[in-house]
Design a protein around this motif. Structure first.
Motif, PDB file in Angstrom:
ATOM      1  N   GLU A 129      72.647 -40.886 -45.022  1.00  0.00           N
ATOM      2  CA  GLU A 129      72.357 -41.656 -43.805  1.00  0.00           C
ATOM      3  C   GLU A 129      73.513 -41.567 -42.812  1.00  0.00           C
ATOM      4  O   GLU A 129      73.302 -41.563 -41.609  1.00  0.00           O
ATOM      5  N   LEU A 130      74.747 -41.495 -43.327  1.00  0.00           N
ATOM      6  CA  LEU A 130      75.886 -41.342 -42.414  1.00  0.00           C
ATOM      7  C   LEU A 130      75.790 -40.029 -41.657  1.00  0.00           C
ATOM      8  O   LEU A 130      76.076 -39.963 -40.457  1.00  0.00           O
ATOM      9  N   SER A 131      75.374 -38.967 -42.366  1.00  0.00           N
ATOM     10  CA  SER A 131      75.264 -37.695 -41.651  1.00  0.00           C
ATOM     11  C   SER A 131      74.102 -37.733 -40.679  1.00  0.00           C
ATOM     12  O   SER A 131      74.132 -37.053 -39.647  1.00  0.00           O
ATOM     13  N   ASN A 165      85.050 -39.968 -39.298  1.00  0.00           N
ATOM     14  CA  ASN A 165      86.222 -40.426 -40.037  1.00  0.00           C
ATOM     15  C   ASN A 165      85.833 -40.931 -41.413  1.00  0.00           C
ATOM     16  O   ASN A 165      86.532 -40.673 -42.398  1.00  0.00           O
ATOM     17  N   GLN A 166      84.719 -41.660 -41.484  1.00  0.00           N
ATOM     18  CA  GLN A 166      84.307 -42.214 -42.781  1.00  0.00           C
ATOM     19  C   GLN A 166      83.857 -41.104 -43.716  1.00  0.00           C
ATOM     20  O   GLN A 166      84.166 -41.115 -44.897  1.00  0.00           O
ATOM     21  N   ILE A 167      83.139 -40.108 -43.164  1.00  0.00           N
ATOM     22  CA  ILE A 167      82.718 -38.982 -44.007  1.00  0.00           C
ATOM     23  C   ILE A 167      83.952 -38.228 -44.495  1.00  0.00           C
ATOM     24  O   ILE A 167      84.057 -37.833 -45.650  1.00  0.00           O
ATOM     25  N   GLU A 168      84.927 -38.084 -43.605  1.00  0.00           N
ATOM     26  CA  GLU A 168      86.141 -37.355 -43.971  1.00  0.00           C
ATOM     27  C   GLU A 168      86.925 -38.102 -45.043  1.00  0.00           C
ATOM     28  O   GLU A 168      87.508 -37.499 -45.936  1.00  0.00           O
ATOM     29  N   ASN A 195      84.573 -51.469 -46.617  1.00  0.00           N
ATOM     30  CA  ASN A 195      84.796 -52.350 -45.469  1.00  0.00           C
ATOM     31  C   ASN A 195      84.914 -51.566 -44.174  1.00  0.00           C
ATOM     32  O   ASN A 195      84.350 -51.943 -43.149  1.00  0.00           O
ATOM     33  N   ASP A 196      85.659 -50.450 -44.236  1.00  0.00           N
ATOM     34  CA  ASP A 196      85.812 -49.626 -43.031  1.00  0.00           C
ATOM     35  C   ASP A 196      84.462 -49.125 -42.541  1.00  0.00           C
ATOM     36  O   ASP A 196      84.193 -49.094 -41.341  1.00  0.00           O
ATOM     37  N   LYS A 198      81.550 -50.485 -42.999  1.00  0.00           N
ATOM     38  CA  LYS A 198      80.754 -51.560 -42.398  1.00  0.00           C
ATOM     39  C   LYS A 198      81.197 -51.820 -40.964  1.00  0.00           C
ATOM     40  O   LYS A 198      80.373 -52.071 -40.080  1.00  0.00           O
ATOM     41  N   GLN A 199      82.504 -51.738 -40.728  1.00  0.00           N
ATOM     42  CA  GLN A 199      82.977 -51.908 -39.346  1.00  0.00           C
ATOM     43  C   GLN A 199      82.476 -50.783 -38.447  1.00  0.00           C
ATOM     44  O   GLN A 199      82.061 -51.016 -37.312  1.00  0.00           O
ATOM     45  N   ALA A 200      82.509 -49.571 -39.005  1.00  0.00           N
ATOM     46  CA  ALA A 200      82.023 -48.429 -38.209  1.00  0.00           C
ATOM     47  C   ALA A 200      80.543 -48.603 -37.890  1.00  0.00           C
ATOM     48  O   ALA A 200      80.098 -48.273 -36.787  1.00  0.00           O
ATOM     49  N   MET A 201      79.782 -49.144 -38.846  1.00  0.00           N
ATOM     50  CA  MET A 201      78.351 -49.332 -38.605  1.00  0.00           C
ATOM     51  C   MET A 201      78.114 -50.325 -37.481  1.00  0.00           C
ATOM     52  O   MET A 201      77.184 -50.193 -36.697  1.00  0.00           O
ATOM     53  N   GLU A 202      78.980 -51.336 -37.414  1.00  0.00           N
ATOM     54  CA  GLU A 202      78.829 -52.291 -36.309  1.00  0.00           C
ATOM     55  C   GLU A 202      79.084 -51.620 -34.969  1.00  0.00           C
ATOM     56  O   GLU A 202      78.400 -51.895 -33.981  1.00  0.00           O
TER      57      GLU A 202
END
Lengths: 392, 166
Positions: A129-131, A165-168, A195-196, A198-202
């Protein structure tokens, strides 16, 4: 001024009346023109070449010419071992790379009769889903820039970085993770990643809210995309459209819900977005809603992450037993499937790749017939293809 | 530019000229594959922003460009277009080959349809390695090219040949 003889004057008058007659009687005729767009053009996402025959401003006939990005994936997979194949197929749809690996790994797992442990499946789904978010956020900016709005693409590149960044952080690769393994995943999640993310998702949700007003609420954008490139559901299905392109025509079909692959979608609370209109605006709208839905899905996946191992028991040297298997998933661009034929070797005997963009682009000759030249760009942008996914 | 072309320009003048050239590079982007997205990040993303290095993206035509970035897999079908692009560019012209595919074929080193390196058809000034290179890597490549432009003798570059396009 020189004197003009009587006979000459008569001749000039004759010519003048003839010309006036011609102006009155002859209809305005336009000459046909062939417009070549590509093979490298900022408005074609890569190297698609489009040859359009025009009558004035209208397209009589348009033909996409492919093959400028053909890299021979299906042949190359026959000389790569199974773990090496994932390195290669990452680069088919280069915006959502991780999503390319998953169906191949699932098909190989079917052949080897192993199943990834639950934790691996959940993380796999989250990365999938991130991709999807990384892929579609760029589309959201890109279609706007093709319709003349320059700001959204800067915003898309800015907010896409949070996801990359999160994928990396998990996989070590911004673009091409090569993280999926037969029987599980390469590594577990790093500390503090949940946690990171979840912040990125926001941040991505804010981005979606912003775009809902900035782009979808924009009068010019609506004028240029509403009622342009309407795909009726029956025509879309007969051309093999999939993904958001067919959901924008009102077909409620999503392989994440309707497929039978070993991913964690059944445990989540989510919905499939459809739009009844089937025009370019609807395709943009559906993709925007899907991006927002994907952020909720990632959060649910991270909240309910089961504990346990991330790798099933597989031999060190992977030899896939003889047989045939097929797996298909709902990739960011649509349905992507791999059909693997194995003869029991280290390498696959044959891999057939069903990629979404190839089918999605096949509708363009039908869709572009009779539209005006600026609408070519709208339609191509809203169909959303990636050249690596078309030519392979 | 008779003075420069003949190599008789005084040194301070050359230095000044090079300073101007290196901070006003018009960059034509020939985005082909995955690397095109990272190049797009360099151009479009506020985080990287190539314009602060004095590089101006999106010229209207290769005939107005000083620098072309070949980013992505060069296939045999694409080769005539790239050759034509290079011939259309006015001298002095520079080429950055971005990514493993454009450098040497990359992961498609044994593919039947991929050209193994764009340097087989046009001369390359800077190779940026990676698959795909991070945006910072492309920025580094541009800095290296600027350093090179700053130190070079323009007479060598200013051949003054007419543009020939076949």
């Amino acid at each position: 001024m020189t004197a003009v003889g009587a006979d000459q004057r008569q001749q000039l008058a004759y010519v003048a009346t003839q010309a006036a007659d011609a102006r009155l009687n002859v209809e305005i005729e336009t000459e046909g023109m062939t417009l070549n767009i590509g093979p490298q053009h900022p408005a074609t996402h890569g190297t698609l070449r489009l040859v359009a025959r025009l009558d004035g401003e209208q397209v009589v006939e348009a033909e996409p010419i492919m093959g400028y990005m053909h890299r021979g994936y299906e042949k190359l997979t026959e000389v790569r071992t199974y773990p090496q194949v994932t390195t290669l197929i990452n680069r088919i749809d280069w915006l959502g790379s991780f999503a390319n690996e998953v169906p191949f790994i699932l098909a190989a797992e079917k052949l080897m009769e192993v199943e990834a442990p639950p934790r691996a499946q959940w993380i796999r789904t989250a990365l999938f889903e991130l991709s999807r978010i990384a892929n579609i956020t760029l589309f959201l900016g890109d279609m706007a820039v093709q319709l003349g709005a320059l700001t959204p693409v800067f915003m898309a590149f800015r907010d896409r970085e949070f996801v990359l960044n999160q994928i990396e952080a998990v996989t070590g690769g911004r673009f091409h993770p090569n993280f999926d393994r037969i029987g599980g995943l390469k590594d577990d999640l790093p500390k503090g990643w949940i946690n990171d993310t979840k912040q990125a998702m926001e941040k991505i949700r804010d981005f979606c809210d912003e775009f809902e007003e900035l782009v979808l609420g924009n009068e010019i954008f609506q004028a240029r995309s509403r009622g342009i490139g309407i795909v009726p559901a029956a025509v879309g299905l007969s051309y093999g459209l999939s993904g958001a392109n067919i959901r924008a025509s009102g077909v409620d079909w999503d392989l994440r819900r309707d497929g039978h692959e070993a991913l964690a979608y059944n445990h989540l609370d989510w919905r499939v977005w459809t739009h009844p209109e089937g025009d370019s605006f609807a395709r943009y709208w559906v993709r925007l809603q899907e991006t927002r839905e994907a952020t909720h899905m990632v959060e649910q996946l991270l909240d309910g992450l089961p504990s346990g191992p991330i790798m099933a028991k597989v031999p060190r040297i992977i030899k896939v037993p003889a047989g045939e298997a097929y797996a298909a998933t709902e990739n960011p661009l649509g349905k992507m499937g791999y059909y693997i034929v194995s003869k029991g070797d280290l390498v696959p005997f044959r891999v057939k790749i069903r990629s979404a963009s190839f089918s999605n682009i096949s509708i363009t000759p039908w869709l572009l017939k009779g539209v005006y030249v600026p609408d070519i760009i709208t339609i191509l942008a809203s169909l959303y293809f990636i050249l690596g996914d078309i030519d392979r | 530019m008779g003075l420069v072309a003949s190599g008789k320009a005084p040194k301070p003048l050359t230095k000044l000229l090079n300073l101007g050239r290196k901070y006003s590079l018009w960059m034509y982007q020939w985005g082909l594959a995955c690397c095109a997205i990272e190049m797009g990040a360099v151009i479009g993303s506020p985080r990287y922003d190539v314009m602060r290095l004095g590089v101006i993206p999106f010229p209207a035509s290769p005939r107005q460009a000083d620098l072309v970035v070949i980013s992505g897999t060069v296939t045999d079908k694409m080769v005539p277009s790239i050759l034509r692009l290079y011939q259309q560019m006015p001298d002095p012209k520079y080429v950055i080959s971005m990514g493993s595919c454009a450098n040497c074929g990359g992961p498609y080193w044994d593919s039947y349809s991929v050209t193994k390196g764009v340097d087989q058809i046009i001369p390359v000034d800077v190779y940026v390695p990676g698959c795909p290179p991070r945006p910072e890597a492309l920025l580094e490549g541009i800095l290296l090219l600027q350093e090179r432009i700053g130190n070079e003798d323009p007479a060598l570059r200013w051949r003054g040949d007419p543009i020939v396009v076949d």
